[in-house]
Design a protein around this motif. Structure first.
Motif, PDB file in Angstrom:
ATOM      1  N   VAL A 113       0.866  -1.178   0.000  1.00 49.34           N
ATOM      2  CA  VAL A 113       0.000   0.000   0.000  1.00 49.34           C
ATOM      3  C   VAL A 113       0.904   1.229   0.000  1.00 49.34           C
ATOM      4  O   VAL A 113       1.862   1.307   0.770  1.00 49.34           O
ATOM      5  CB  VAL A 113      -0.919   0.021   1.241  1.00 49.34           C
ATOM      6  CG1 VAL A 113      -1.708   1.322   1.309  1.00 49.34           C
ATOM      7  CG2 VAL A 113      -1.849  -1.183   1.231  1.00 49.34           C
ATOM      8  N   LEU A 114       0.607   2.171  -0.878  1.00 49.65           N
ATOM      9  CA  LEU A 114       1.393   3.390  -0.998  1.00 49.65           C
ATOM     10  C   LEU A 114       0.486   4.590  -0.803  1.00 49.65           C
ATOM     11  O   LEU A 114      -0.611   4.647  -1.368  1.00 49.65           O
ATOM     12  CB  LEU A 114       2.037   3.474  -2.387  1.00 49.65           C
ATOM     13  CG  LEU A 114       2.670   4.802  -2.761  1.00 49.65           C
ATOM     14  CD1 LEU A 114       4.017   4.949  -2.072  1.00 49.65           C
ATOM     15  CD2 LEU A 114       2.824   4.929  -4.259  1.00 49.65           C
ATOM     16  N   THR A 115       0.950   5.533   0.008  1.00 47.44           N
ATOM     17  CA  THR A 115       0.276   6.817   0.164  1.00 47.44           C
ATOM     18  C   THR A 115       1.334   7.892   0.038  1.00 47.44           C
ATOM     19  O   THR A 115       2.412   7.770   0.616  1.00 47.44           O
ATOM     20  CB  THR A 115      -0.406   6.940   1.541  1.00 47.44           C
ATOM     21  OG1 THR A 115      -1.287   5.852   1.725  1.00 47.44           O
ATOM     22  CG2 THR A 115      -1.191   8.232   1.648  1.00 47.44           C
ATOM     23  N   GLY A 116       1.027   8.931  -0.722  1.00 42.23           N
ATOM     24  CA  GLY A 116       2.039   9.963  -0.894  1.00 42.23           C
ATOM     25  C   GLY A 116       1.470  11.337  -1.130  1.00 42.23           C
ATOM     26  O   GLY A 116       0.311  11.505  -1.533  1.00 42.23           O
ATOM     27  N   PHE A 117       2.326  12.323  -0.863  1.00 41.49           N
ATOM     28  CA  PHE A 117       2.031  13.727  -1.094  1.00 41.49           C
ATOM     29  C   PHE A 117       3.255  14.334  -1.751  1.00 41.49           C
ATOM     30  O   PHE A 117       4.378  13.982  -1.417  1.00 41.49           O
ATOM     31  CB  PHE A 117       1.788  14.470   0.222  1.00 41.49           C
ATOM     32  CG  PHE A 117       0.718  13.867   1.075  1.00 41.49           C
ATOM     33  CD1 PHE A 117      -0.579  14.311   0.980  1.00 41.49           C
ATOM     34  CD2 PHE A 117       1.014  12.855   1.990  1.00 41.49           C
ATOM     35  CE1 PHE A 117      -1.571  13.779   1.777  1.00 41.49           C
ATOM     36  CE2 PHE A 117       0.029  12.307   2.790  1.00 41.49           C
ATOM     37  CZ  PHE A 117      -1.268  12.771   2.676  1.00 41.49           C
ATOM     38  N   GLY A 118       3.048  15.235  -2.657  1.00 34.88           N
ATOM     39  CA  GLY A 118       4.194  15.881  -3.279  1.00 34.88           C
ATOM     40  C   GLY A 118       3.780  16.795  -4.397  1.00 34.88           C
ATOM     41  O   GLY A 118       2.722  17.435  -4.330  1.00 34.88           O
ATOM     42  N   HIS A 119       4.606  16.798  -5.450  1.00 35.98           N
ATOM     43  CA  HIS A 119       4.365  17.698  -6.581  1.00 35.98           C
ATOM     44  C   HIS A 119       4.721  17.035  -7.898  1.00 35.98           C
ATOM     45  O   HIS A 119       5.706  16.293  -7.977  1.00 35.98           O
ATOM     46  CB  HIS A 119       5.199  18.972  -6.438  1.00 35.98           C
ATOM     47  CG  HIS A 119       4.810  19.788  -5.267  1.00 35.98           C
ATOM     48  ND1 HIS A 119       5.366  19.618  -4.020  1.00 35.98           N
ATOM     49  CD2 HIS A 119       3.894  20.790  -5.143  1.00 35.98           C
ATOM     50  CE1 HIS A 119       4.809  20.464  -3.179  1.00 35.98           C
ATOM     51  NE2 HIS A 119       3.922  21.189  -3.827  1.00 35.98           N
ATOM     52  N   TYR A 120       3.924  17.318  -8.891  1.00 36.02           N
ATOM     53  CA  TYR A 120       4.291  17.050 -10.274  1.00 36.02           C
ATOM     54  C   TYR A 120       4.862  18.358 -10.822  1.00 36.02           C
ATOM     55  O   TYR A 120       4.205  19.399 -10.747  1.00 36.02           O
ATOM     56  CB  TYR A 120       3.075  16.666 -11.115  1.00 36.02           C
ATOM     57  CG  TYR A 120       2.641  15.240 -10.989  1.00 36.02           C
ATOM     58  CD1 TYR A 120       3.229  14.250 -11.778  1.00 36.02           C
ATOM     59  CD2 TYR A 120       1.631  14.876 -10.117  1.00 36.02           C
ATOM     60  CE1 TYR A 120       2.813  12.927 -11.686  1.00 36.02           C
ATOM     61  CE2 TYR A 120       1.217  13.563 -10.015  1.00 36.02           C
ATOM     62  CZ  TYR A 120       1.809  12.596 -10.800  1.00 36.02           C
ATOM     63  OH  TYR A 120       1.399  11.293 -10.705  1.00 36.02           O
ATOM     64  N   CYS A 121       6.070  18.303 -11.336  1.00 35.63           N
ATOM     65  CA  CYS A 121       6.691  19.441 -12.017  1.00 35.63           C
ATOM     66  C   CYS A 121       6.793  19.038 -13.479  1.00 35.63           C
ATOM     67  O   CYS A 121       7.453  18.042 -13.807  1.00 35.63           O
ATOM     68  CB  CYS A 121       8.064  19.736 -11.436  1.00 35.63           C
ATOM     69  SG  CYS A 121       7.997  20.155  -9.680  1.00 35.63           S
ATOM     70  N   GLU A 122       6.116  19.781 -14.349  1.00 31.58           N
ATOM     71  CA  GLU A 122       5.976  19.324 -15.727  1.00 31.58           C
ATOM     72  C   GLU A 122       6.278  20.420 -16.738  1.00 31.58           C
ATOM     73  O   GLU A 122       6.219  21.611 -16.432  1.00 31.58           O
ATOM     74  CB  GLU A 122       4.542  18.820 -15.960  1.00 31.58           C
ATOM     75  CG  GLU A 122       4.222  17.619 -15.094  1.00 31.58           C
ATOM     76  CD  GLU A 122       2.808  17.123 -15.264  1.00 31.58           C
ATOM     77  OE1 GLU A 122       2.605  15.915 -15.107  1.00 31.58           O
ATOM     78  OE2 GLU A 122       1.897  17.928 -15.545  1.00 31.58           O
TER      79      GLU A 122
END
Length: 165
Positions: A113-122
């Motif tokens: 199980v994976l839970t994450g927070f962050g950013h997509y820089c595109e």
């Protein structure tokens, strides 16, 4: 304000809205496991930088194959929030999205199980009149695997963030 100034401002606003829709489709296609549709959202020469990835995809087709392997049996939720989109010229743009994701494999699945927070820089490029993702970088503020935080600690309270996508 001249008519040409107004037209340029409207064109930038339309481009921002088109890019927001592009990214919304990205999240929806990932969660619905619509891999063929997801592939259409990338330029053919798109680049990927996903530090946590064990497969390190370097092409759109490798990226699709990688997420197919890791997500096909899982229930996923991907959210993007608060986009910061800069139109660089008529056919190029850059954006940053705050993100949240949850990946729940089936009982007995081969992935955690994976839970994450962050950013997509595109980065985005207009191809044949349509905006596409030409570079995708995923950064994390926090990532938990089977409930254990594996990423997200810091010393001084500040977290690093890339200056450019």
């Amino acid at each position: 304000m001249t008519d040409s100034d107004l037209q340029a401002r409207l064109a930038r606003l339309e481009a921002v809205e088109d890019i927001k829709k592009l990214k919304a489709r990205y999240f929806r296609y990932v969660d619905l496991h619509w891999w063929a549709e997801l592939r259409t959202l990338f330029t053919d020469d798109a680049e990927f930088d996903i530090g946590e990835s064990t497969s390190q995809p370097s092409t759109p087709d490798e990226f699709i194959a990688s997420i197919d392997r890791h997500l096909s049996d899982a229930m996923t939720v991907h959210h993007g929030h608060m986009p910061e989109i800069d139109i660089l010229d008529d056919d190029h743009a850059r954006g940053t999205w705050a993100m949240y994701d949850l990946v729940e494999p089936p009982p007995g699945g081969r992935f955690p199980v994976l839970t994450g927070f962050g950013h997509y820089c595109e980065e985005y490029r207009r191809v044949d009149g349509l905006w596409r993702i030409s570079r995708l970088r995923l950064t994390r503020l926090r990532r938990s695997v089977d409930g254990v935080v594996v990423e997200g600690s810091n010393v001084d309270g500040r977290r690093p963030f890339p200056e450019k996508p």
